[in-house]
Design a protein around this motif. Structure first.
Motif, PDB file in Angstrom:
ATOM      1  N   HIS A 243      33.425  -6.296  -4.456  1.00 40.47           N
ATOM      2  CA  HIS A 243      32.247  -6.210  -4.176  1.00 40.47           C
ATOM      3  C   HIS A 243      31.611  -4.994  -5.206  1.00 40.47           C
ATOM      4  O   HIS A 243      30.727  -4.462  -5.939  1.00 40.47           O
ATOM      5  CB  HIS A 243      31.776  -5.953  -2.781  1.00 40.47           C
ATOM      6  CG  HIS A 243      30.264  -5.625  -2.540  1.00 40.47           C
ATOM      7  ND1 HIS A 243      29.765  -6.041  -3.154  1.00 40.47           N
ATOM      8  CD2 HIS A 243      30.228  -3.924  -2.169  1.00 40.47           C
ATOM      9  CE1 HIS A 243      28.037  -5.252  -2.421  1.00 40.47           C
ATOM     10  NE2 HIS A 243      28.731  -4.501  -1.884  1.00 40.47           N
ATOM     11  N   ARG A 246      32.593  -5.258  -9.293  1.00 39.56           N
ATOM     12  CA  ARG A 246      31.616  -6.084  -9.664  1.00 39.56           C
ATOM     13  C   ARG A 246      30.390  -5.471  -9.506  1.00 39.56           C
ATOM     14  O   ARG A 246      29.428  -5.357 -10.753  1.00 39.56           O
ATOM     15  CB  ARG A 246      31.022  -6.948  -8.678  1.00 39.56           C
ATOM     16  CG  ARG A 246      32.472  -8.431  -8.589  1.00 39.56           C
ATOM     17  CD  ARG A 246      32.293  -9.584  -8.036  1.00 39.56           C
ATOM     18  NE  ARG A 246      33.190 -10.833  -7.893  1.00 39.56           N
ATOM     19  CZ  ARG A 246      33.341 -11.806  -7.129  1.00 39.56           C
ATOM     20  NH1 ARG A 246      33.135 -11.078  -5.394  1.00 39.56           N
ATOM     21  NH2 ARG A 246      34.412 -12.205  -7.632  1.00 39.56           N
ATOM     22  N   LYS A 247      30.051  -4.707  -8.520  1.00 36.85           N
ATOM     23  CA  LYS A 247      28.925  -3.242  -8.827  1.00 36.85           C
ATOM     24  C   LYS A 247      29.334  -2.503 -10.160  1.00 36.85           C
ATOM     25  O   LYS A 247      27.776  -2.690 -10.577  1.00 36.85           O
ATOM     26  CB  LYS A 247      28.795  -2.653  -7.355  1.00 36.85           C
ATOM     27  CG  LYS A 247      27.898  -3.066  -6.693  1.00 36.85           C
ATOM     28  CD  LYS A 247      27.845  -2.363  -4.745  1.00 36.85           C
ATOM     29  CE  LYS A 247      27.005  -1.564  -5.503  1.00 36.85           C
ATOM     30  NZ  LYS A 247      26.691  -1.090  -3.604  1.00 36.85           N
ATOM     31  N   SER A 249      31.447  -2.806 -12.783  1.00 36.68           N
ATOM     32  CA  SER A 249      31.288  -3.242 -14.056  1.00 36.68           C
ATOM     33  C   SER A 249      30.533  -5.165 -13.895  1.00 36.68           C
ATOM     34  O   SER A 249      31.039  -5.660 -14.017  1.00 36.68           O
ATOM     35  CB  SER A 249      32.749  -3.449 -14.396  1.00 36.68           C
ATOM     36  OG  SER A 249      32.897  -2.256 -13.920  1.00 36.68           O
ATOM     37  N   PRO A 250      28.888  -5.136 -13.904  1.00 36.16           N
ATOM     38  CA  PRO A 250      28.889  -6.532 -14.065  1.00 36.16           C
ATOM     39  C   PRO A 250      29.210  -7.102 -15.576  1.00 36.16           C
ATOM     40  O   PRO A 250      29.266  -8.238 -14.355  1.00 36.16           O
ATOM     41  CB  PRO A 250      27.225  -5.664 -13.369  1.00 36.16           C
ATOM     42  CG  PRO A 250      26.698  -4.813 -13.908  1.00 36.16           C
ATOM     43  CD  PRO A 250      28.567  -4.044 -13.760  1.00 36.16           C
TER      44      PRO A 250
END
Ligand code: 13P
Ligand code: SF4
Length: 312
Positions: A243, A246-247, A249-250
């Motif tokens: 989670h 991903r936040k 390093s989109p």
């Protein structure tokens, strides 16, 4: 519909938090909606440092039992709540205090370094505590010839022995979530994503760690993915960490090493016992509360404070 319900639950939690001067501390393995509502999300070391310095009256610990115990030990005058009191830890459970005290008797000239993933009672039998982010530093703070028992994680202990050249006596414990990760699954993912970096938590078996490009605590793994030039990562730890990855390093891709043919996940069943609904109920009812006997708090505090001093 589900989103609207959880939005209003989130609003109620935030309102209660303000009214009761509470702080929500969450581990990276919590479900995303808990991580997003928390005041602080971190690894075990950062969570204990935060628990020590908080000015809140109530600490809601969205993590597992030993983490909430650590917060209570460091801050006995505060009310420590945990959304589900049964959220234990297979690694902590792999070291029962009665068996460990007999084990210790066999090594009277050894000091005990215990990984924070252990019960408060094991902490009372330890000279110093460590976490995955400071374990090497803590071990190396002792003279090379110092005899050491390391408990309870044999994988983390074996890893420290390998990189420091020590020969610590290891308690035979492990985490069911990391110990189950198989090299076949890692090799398959590496073949599918040849440019990906393999990053692993040190609770994994040596066969996994030998293949890894980077080994570290959950915070260490997250930082590595943020700083690395690579765009793909094979992640050998619990799913929850994805989670924040991903936040942060989109544009990057993350592949958790699956432990089950039916999903691309590796969930800790204890961490995932906490839900937003239970978090709301525990803040509303101020239950379940984590309580510990005063003598355990006093004895367990010393090795934790020693760790925090050595980590500065
Ligand atoms: P970290 O301290 O690296 O977050 O690890 C906690 C944990 O329980 C790993 O399984
Ligand atoms: Fe314990 Fe393993 Fe879950 Fe971490 S992932 S809390 S060590 S069972």
């Amino acid at each position: 519909m589900k989103n609207r319900l959880s939005d209003s639950l989130t609003e109620r939690i935030l309102k209660l938090k303000k009214e009761k001067n509470a702080v929500i501390l969450a581990h990276y393995y919590q479900v995303p909606e808990i991580q997003d509502i928390a005041d602080f999300v971190g690894d075990s070391l950062a969570l204990s440092q935060n628990a020590l310095k908080t000015k809140a009256d109530i600490i809601v610990f969205a993590g597992v039992h030993f983490m909430a115990e650590t917060a209570k030990i460091l801050n006995p005058s505060k009310k420590v709540l945990i959304p589900d009191l049964d959220a234990g830890c297979s690694l902590a459970d792999s070291c029962p205090p009665d068996k460990f005290s007999l084990f210790k008797l066999k090594y009277p000239d050894h000091i005990v370094i215990s990984y924070i993933n252990c019960s408060a009672q094991i902490k009372t039998m330890s000279d110093v505590i460590c976490t995955s982010s400071n374990a090497v530093k803590i071990v190396e703070s002792f003279a090379k010839d110092q005899k050491i028992i390391f408990a309870p994680d044999k994988n983390l202990g074996g890893y420290i022995n390998a990189i420091t050249g020590r020969n610590m006596v290891l308690w035979e414990g492990s985490c069911e979530v990391h110990d189950i990760i198989k090299s076949e699954a890692v090799i398959k993912l590496k073949a599918e994503h040849p440019g990906a970096k393999l990053i692993a938590h040190p609770e994994c078996k040596a066969v996994i760690l030998e293949l890894a490009d980077y080994i570290g605590s959950t915070t260490g793994l997250l930082d590595y993915t943020m700083k690395s030039d690579s765009h793909e990562f094979i992640v050998a730890t619990e799913t929850g960490i994805l989670h924040q990855m991903r936040k942060a390093s989109p544009g990057k891709e993350f592949f958790i090493v699956p432990t089950d043919a039916t999903c691309s996940c590796n969930d800790c069943p204890y961490m995932k016992m906490n839900t937003l609904e239970k978090l709301h109920a525990c803040l509303y009812n101020e239950q379940p509360e984590l309580v510990l006997p005063v003598d355990i708090i006093e004895k367990a505090k010393k090795p934790i404070l020693r760790m925090l001093e050595l980590s500065e």
